[in-house]
Structure formats: structure tokens, C-alpha cells
Write an enzyme that holds these catalytic residues in place. Structure first.
Site, PDB file in Angstrom:
ATOM      1  CE1 TYR A  27      54.793   1.081  -5.695  1.00 32.47           C
ATOM      2  CE2 TYR A  27      55.022   0.994  -8.084  1.00 32.47           C
ATOM      3  CZ  TYR A  27      54.445   1.546  -6.949  1.00 32.47           C
ATOM      4  OH  TYR A  27      53.507   2.546  -7.084  1.00 32.47           O
ATOM      5  CE  LYS A  43      51.252  -0.070  -5.917  1.00 30.93           C
ATOM      6  NZ  LYS A  43      50.113   0.477  -5.165  1.00 30.93           N
TER       7      LYS A  43
END
Ligand code: NAP
Length: 247
Positions: free
Chosen positions: A155, A159
């Protein structure tokens, strides 16, 4: 803020932050396309709320990681609604686990939805916006992409990638009258964070200067500002909305 005659596409707008953004843009007069992956009923409820406030919109199901579908859908939105002025790349997922236990498919899925999905939508929207010589693109990154977090390497990588993508595309599209910015929320009260255990939430809470998790509306207001006329000289920026957990 006035978005009359503006068409907006918000990806992942059936729930959470995307839903709040869709409602905020609609409340300022935009015609809003509510994208979702699987929760048709929730997406239709969001459209119902948009129509109840006197605005217009559509619901569109597509997976942002499916480049062919994205091309068809984004092109048809622009054709049917008379352009595409605001793109909010909000759709995102997490598949958390420590690196040594992380399955390859969990890495691939998160990078494919969060990062490649953004490439897919932005590429097609940019063509429409370049012809219009106007556009606002707002990408959802995360505090996790800035500070890292155990159990979230996939993740976090997706990002962080969004930040580099935002800055590069801002430089490419600026000369065509298109701004490209990112917002970086901290811990926001949505389905994504509701699955955290109480002890983990307590731990995070201790580090938040404002002493509370954020609401989807806290994020939606900043996204709407970046889409507005008032923000027309801001591009390539990452605006933190994290209550002071990371400054
Ligand atoms: P959420 O409540 O889990 O909602 C996710 C939304 O994305 C849903 O509308 C979902 O649609 C949609 N979606 C998921 N996969 C998709 C796909 N492949 N194609 C199209 N739509 C897809 O998430 P959230 O907490 O609101 O987060 C929204 C964004 O903010 C994400 O990018 C997230 O990474 C970012 N963010 C969240 C936080 C936080 O604390 N919540 C913090 C920082 C950044 P369905 O309902 O149909 O599944």
C-alpha cells in the site's frame, strides 16, 4: 465554490471518502459520475442523494485497473455529458501483511488498482482535458505513502508512487491548463480503517495532534478546493489532511 457546467468523475465513490467527495462536488453544482467496483446499491444511493440536492449525475461500474473498460467509460462520459473537467482518482484498496508473509498476488493487486488504475483513468481523461484546455485532477495518496507503516509495504509503495506520478503529470499537463494535485489523508473513519483493532486505533490516536480520526468530509472539502477556480495556481502539490500525525 461553483462547479456549475462542470462534469466530475469520482472513482470509488460508492463509500467512504469518494462518496463524500461526490456529494461535496454535487452540492457546488457539478454533474457527478459515481464510479464503483461492486457495490451497485450503495453507488445508486449516492446518486439518489446527488439528485435530491438538485444536481445531476450518473452511476458507472468499472474496475479502474481494467484499461480497456476505463478507455470506453471515460470516453463515453465525456461524449454523453459534454466533457470531463474534474477527475478525482480515489479508488483504492489495501491488502495488509508483513513483507515476509506477503503474497505476490496481494502486492500485485494493490499496485494494480491503486497505481495502474490511476494511470489508466488519468491518461484518457488527460486527452479530453487537453482538448478543453481545462482540467483538474486530484489524486488520493496517503500518509502511509509518506511515512511508511509495518504491514503496508504494498500500500505504501503504491501511495508513494502516486506522489511521483502527480508531480510528473503536473509538469506535462500544466501548459494545457490542467492542474494535477494530490491529497494525503491520515487516518480517516471509513471501511478501510474500521477493520483496524481497537488497540491499533488507540496507538494511532496518541500520535494525532488534533486527537481524533478525520472524517470523509474533512478530505472532501480540500478536494473540492483543489478542483475550484480559487486553486487555479496550485499544481504538483501534495496537501496533507492528517490532523498533525505527520508534518
Ligand atoms: P473505502 O471506504 O474502502 O472505499 C473504497 C472505494 O473504492 C469504494 O467505493 C470501492 O467500490 C472503490 N474501489 C475499490 N476497488 C476499485 C476498483 N478496482 N475500481 C473502482 N473502484 C474501486 O476506502 P476509503 O477509506 O474511502 O479510501 C478512499 C481512498 O483514500 C483510497 O485511495 C485510500 O487509499 C485513500 N486513503 C484512505 C485513508 C483512510 O484512512 N480511510 C487514508 C489515506 C488515504 P465498491 O464499494 O464497489 O467496492
Amino acid at each position: 465554490m461553483d462547479f456549475k457546467d462542470k462534469v466530475a468523475l469520482v472513482t470509488g465513490a460508492s463509500r467512504g471518502i469518494g462518496r463524500a467527495v461526490a456529494l461535496k462536488l454535487a452540492s457546488c453544482g457539478a454533474s457527478v459520475v459515481v464510479n464503483y467496483a461492486s457495490n451497485k446499491e450503495l453507488a445508486e444511493e449516492v446518486l439518489g442523494e446527488i439528485e435530491a440536492m438538485g444536481s445531476t449525475g450518473q452511476v458507472r461500474q468499472f474496475d479502474v485497473s481494467d484499461s480497456l473498460r476505463v478507455r470506453e467509460e471515460v470516453s463515453s462520459i465525456a461524449r454523453e455529458l459534454g466533457g470531463l473537467h474534474i477527475l478525482v482518482n480515489n479508488a483504492g484498496i489495501n491488502r495488509d501483511s508483513l513483507l515476509v508473509r506477503m503474497k505476490e498476488e496481494d502486492w500485485d493487486e494493490v499496485l494494480t488498482v491503486n497505481l495502474k488504475g490511476m494511470f489508466n483513468t488519468t491518461k484518457i481523461a488527460a486527452r479530453v482535458m487537453m482538448k478543453q484546455r481545462f482540467g483538474r485532477i486530484i489524486n488520493l495518496t496517503s500518509v502511509i505513502g509518506e511515512m511508511g507503516n509495518p504491514g503496508q509495504s504494498n500500500y505504501s509503495a503504491s501511495k508513494s508512487g502516486i506522489i511521483g506520478f502527480t508531480k510528473s503529470v503536473a509538469k506535462e499537463l500544466g501548459p494545457r491548463g490542467i492542474t494535477v494535485n494530490a491529497v494525503s489523508p491520515g487516518f480517516i473513519d471509513t471501511d478501510m480503517t474500521r477493520s483496524l483493532s481497537d488497540s491499533v486505533k488507540e496507538q494511532y490516536l496518541k500520535g494525532i495532534a488534533l486527537g481524533r480520526f478525520g472524517s470523509p468530509e474533512d478530505v472532501a472539502g480540500v478536494v473540492a478546493f483543489l478542483a475550484s477556480e480559487e486553486a487555479s495556481y496550485i499544481t504538483g502539490e501534495v496537501i496533507r489532511i492528517n490532523g498533525g500525525i505527520y508534518t
